[in-house]
Design a protein around this motif. Structure first.
Motif, PDB file in Angstrom:
ATOM      1  N   MET A  71      22.277  -8.635  -9.392  1.00 48.94           N
ATOM      2  CA  MET A  71      21.372  -7.858 -10.205  1.00 48.94           C
ATOM      3  C   MET A  71      20.000  -7.893  -9.546  1.00 48.94           C
ATOM      4  N   ASN A  72      19.463  -6.726  -9.273  1.00 53.23           N
ATOM      5  CA  ASN A  72      18.162  -6.612  -8.616  1.00 53.23           C
ATOM      6  C   ASN A  72      17.087  -6.470  -9.681  1.00 53.23           C
ATOM      7  N   MET A  73      16.266  -7.511  -9.842  1.00 56.71           N
ATOM      8  CA  MET A  73      15.201  -7.486 -10.845  1.00 56.71           C
ATOM      9  C   MET A  73      13.869  -7.503 -10.114  1.00 56.71           C
ATOM     10  N   THR A  74      13.329  -6.343  -9.909  1.00 60.39           N
ATOM     11  CA  THR A  74      12.033  -6.258  -9.242  1.00 60.39           C
ATOM     12  C   THR A  74      10.964  -5.978 -10.278  1.00 60.39           C
ATOM     13  N   PHE A  75       9.813  -6.529 -10.049  1.00 65.94           N
ATOM     14  CA  PHE A  75       8.684  -6.344 -10.961  1.00 65.94           C
ATOM     15  C   PHE A  75       8.018  -5.005 -10.680  1.00 65.94           C
ATOM     16  N   ARG A  76       7.857  -4.227 -11.716  1.00 70.75           N
ATOM     17  CA  ARG A  76       7.137  -2.969 -11.595  1.00 70.75           C
ATOM     18  C   ARG A  76       5.865  -3.083 -12.413  1.00 70.75           C
ATOM     19  N   PRO A  77       4.723  -2.929 -11.774  1.00 75.97           N
ATOM     20  CA  PRO A  77       3.467  -3.050 -12.515  1.00 75.97           C
ATOM     21  C   PRO A  77       3.319  -1.894 -13.509  1.00 75.97           C
ATOM     22  N   PRO A  78       2.571  -2.120 -14.605  1.00 77.42           N
ATOM     23  CA  PRO A  78       2.397  -1.072 -15.614  1.00 77.42           C
ATOM     24  C   PRO A  78       1.400  -0.007 -15.196  1.00 77.42           C
ATOM     25  N   TYR A  79       0.994  -0.010 -13.950  1.00 80.05           N
ATOM     26  CA  TYR A  79       0.047   0.968 -13.416  1.00 80.05           C
ATOM     27  C   TYR A  79       0.603   1.487 -12.112  1.00 80.05           C
ATOM     28  N   SER A  80       0.050   2.552 -11.678  1.00 81.26           N
ATOM     29  CA  SER A  80       0.479   3.119 -10.405  1.00 81.26           C
ATOM     30  C   SER A  80      -0.243   2.402  -9.268  1.00 81.26           C
ATOM     31  N   PRO A  81       0.481   1.853  -8.291  1.00 79.11           N
ATOM     32  CA  PRO A  81      -0.176   1.198  -7.160  1.00 79.11           C
ATOM     33  C   PRO A  81      -1.119   2.130  -6.410  1.00 79.11           C
ATOM     34  N   SER A  82      -0.910   3.445  -6.573  1.00 77.56           N
ATOM     35  CA  SER A  82      -1.793   4.384  -5.886  1.00 77.56           C
ATOM     36  C   SER A  82      -3.218   4.322  -6.429  1.00 77.56           C
ATOM     37  N   LEU A  83      -3.405   3.723  -7.577  1.00 76.71           N
ATOM     38  CA  LEU A  83      -4.755   3.549  -8.105  1.00 76.71           C
ATOM     39  C   LEU A  83      -5.610   2.709  -7.166  1.00 76.71           C
ATOM     40  N   PHE A  84      -4.957   1.841  -6.404  1.00 72.45           N
ATOM     41  CA  PHE A  84      -5.680   0.907  -5.566  1.00 72.45           C
ATOM     42  C   PHE A  84      -5.700   1.302  -4.093  1.00 72.45           C
ATOM     43  N   ARG A  85      -5.175   2.467  -3.768  1.00 70.18           N
ATOM     44  CA  ARG A  85      -5.186   2.931  -2.382  1.00 70.18           C
ATOM     45  C   ARG A  85      -6.343   3.892  -2.164  1.00 70.18           C
ATOM     46  N   ARG A  86      -6.812   3.904  -0.936  1.00 66.83           N
ATOM     47  CA  ARG A  86      -7.865   4.859  -0.588  1.00 66.83           C
ATOM     48  C   ARG A  86      -7.265   6.246  -0.556  1.00 66.83           C
ATOM     49  N   ARG A  87      -8.042   7.198  -1.011  1.00 69.34           N
ATOM     50  CA  ARG A  87      -7.557   8.569  -1.004  1.00 69.34           C
ATOM     51  C   ARG A  87      -8.113   9.350   0.177  1.00 69.34           C
ATOM     52  N   ASP A  88      -9.043   8.790   0.890  1.00 71.97           N
ATOM     53  CA  ASP A  88      -9.646   9.543   1.993  1.00 71.97           C
ATOM     54  C   ASP A  88      -8.874   9.392   3.300  1.00 71.97           C
ATOM     55  N   GLY A  89      -7.783   8.649   3.283  1.00 76.75           N
ATOM     56  CA  GLY A  89      -6.938   8.517   4.460  1.00 76.75           C
ATOM     57  C   GLY A  89      -7.545   7.653   5.559  1.00 76.75           C
ATOM     58  N   ALA A  90      -8.594   6.932   5.264  1.00 76.94           N
ATOM     59  CA  ALA A  90      -9.239   6.101   6.278  1.00 76.94           C
ATOM     60  C   ALA A  90      -8.331   4.940   6.640  1.00 76.94           C
ATOM     61  N   SER A  91      -8.386   4.573   7.906  1.00 76.31           N
ATOM     62  CA  SER A  91      -7.601   3.427   8.337  1.00 76.31           C
ATOM     63  C   SER A  91      -8.395   2.162   8.023  1.00 76.31           C
ATOM     64  N   GLY A  92      -7.806   1.053   8.236  1.00 78.47           N
ATOM     65  CA  GLY A  92      -8.502  -0.194   7.964  1.00 78.47           C
ATOM     66  C   GLY A  92      -7.836  -0.892   6.815  1.00 78.47           C
ATOM     67  N   ALA A  93      -8.631  -1.452   5.968  1.00 80.89           N
ATOM     68  CA  ALA A  93      -8.110  -2.242   4.858  1.00 80.89           C
ATOM     69  C   ALA A  93      -7.194  -1.417   3.956  1.00 80.89           C
ATOM     70  N   GLY A  94      -7.516  -0.137   3.762  1.00 78.31           N
ATOM     71  CA  GLY A  94      -6.665   0.711   2.931  1.00 78.31           C
ATOM     72  C   GLY A  94      -6.819   0.448   1.444  1.00 78.31           C
ATOM     73  N   LEU A  95      -7.689  -0.468   1.087  1.00 75.91           N
ATOM     74  CA  LEU A  95      -7.909  -0.771  -0.335  1.00 75.91           C
ATOM     75  C   LEU A  95      -9.394  -0.599  -0.663  1.00 75.91           C
ATOM     76  N   VAL A  96      -9.664  -0.110  -1.810  1.00 77.54           N
ATOM     77  CA  VAL A  96     -11.052  -0.048  -2.277  1.00 77.54           C
ATOM     78  C   VAL A  96     -11.241  -1.140  -3.297  1.00 77.54           C
ATOM     79  N   ALA A  97     -12.447  -1.365  -3.678  1.00 79.13           N
ATOM     80  CA  ALA A  97     -12.721  -2.434  -4.643  1.00 79.13           C
ATOM     81  C   ALA A  97     -11.942  -2.191  -5.928  1.00 79.13           C
ATOM     82  N   ILE A  98     -11.273  -3.228  -6.378  1.00 75.79           N
ATOM     83  CA  ILE A  98     -10.480  -3.129  -7.597  1.00 75.79           C
ATOM     84  C   ILE A  98     -11.380  -2.769  -8.772  1.00 75.79           C
ATOM     85  N   ASP A  99     -12.595  -3.268  -8.803  1.00 76.83           N
ATOM     86  CA  ASP A  99     -13.516  -2.949  -9.897  1.00 76.83           C
ATOM     87  C   ASP A  99     -13.738  -1.452 -10.025  1.00 76.83           C
TER      88      ASP A  99
END
Length: 106
Positions: free
Chosen positions: A1-29
């Motif tokens: 049985m595969n039990m993977t955790f799915r967060p109650p939010y979309s992980p895309s909320l935490f990705r950069r939308r401008d396509g810039a390379s590098g960290a790929g994450l913006v401030a969570i705040d």
């Protein structure tokens, strides 16, 4: 049985939308603030819709009440004074008073 955790939010909320390379994450705040703004917008829309519906319902009830008061007035005019007095005395003893706000309605 595969039990993977799915967060109650979309992980895309935490990705950069401008396509810039590098960290790929913006401030969570910043993303949390954006998500909260979205929640507020949806909540305000829902509240405004509910208020609109309640205003419509109040308008209908006021109109219905007005019509019933007119009908009641017309019917009372058809009664003889004795019948009206009998009806009023009967209502005084049989209809319980209902408290609405700080005033009593019978």
């Amino acid at each position: 049985m595969n039990m993977t955790f799915r967060p109650p939010y979309s992980p895309s909320l935490f990705r950069r939308r401008d396509g810039a390379s590098g960290a790929g994450l913006v401030a969570i705040d910043t993303r949390i603030e954006q998500a909260m703004d979205l929640v507020k917008t949806h909540l305000m829309f829902a509240v405004q819709e509910e208020v609109r519906m309640l205003k419509d319902q109040i308008k209908e009830l006021v109109e219905k009440n007005s019509n019933l008061e007119l009908e009641n007035s017309l019917l009372k005019k058809l009664l003889s004074p004795e019948q009206l007095q009998k009806l009023q005395s009967q209502n005084k003893y049989s209809a319980p008073e209902t408290k609405v706000g700080s005033r009593r309605v019978s």
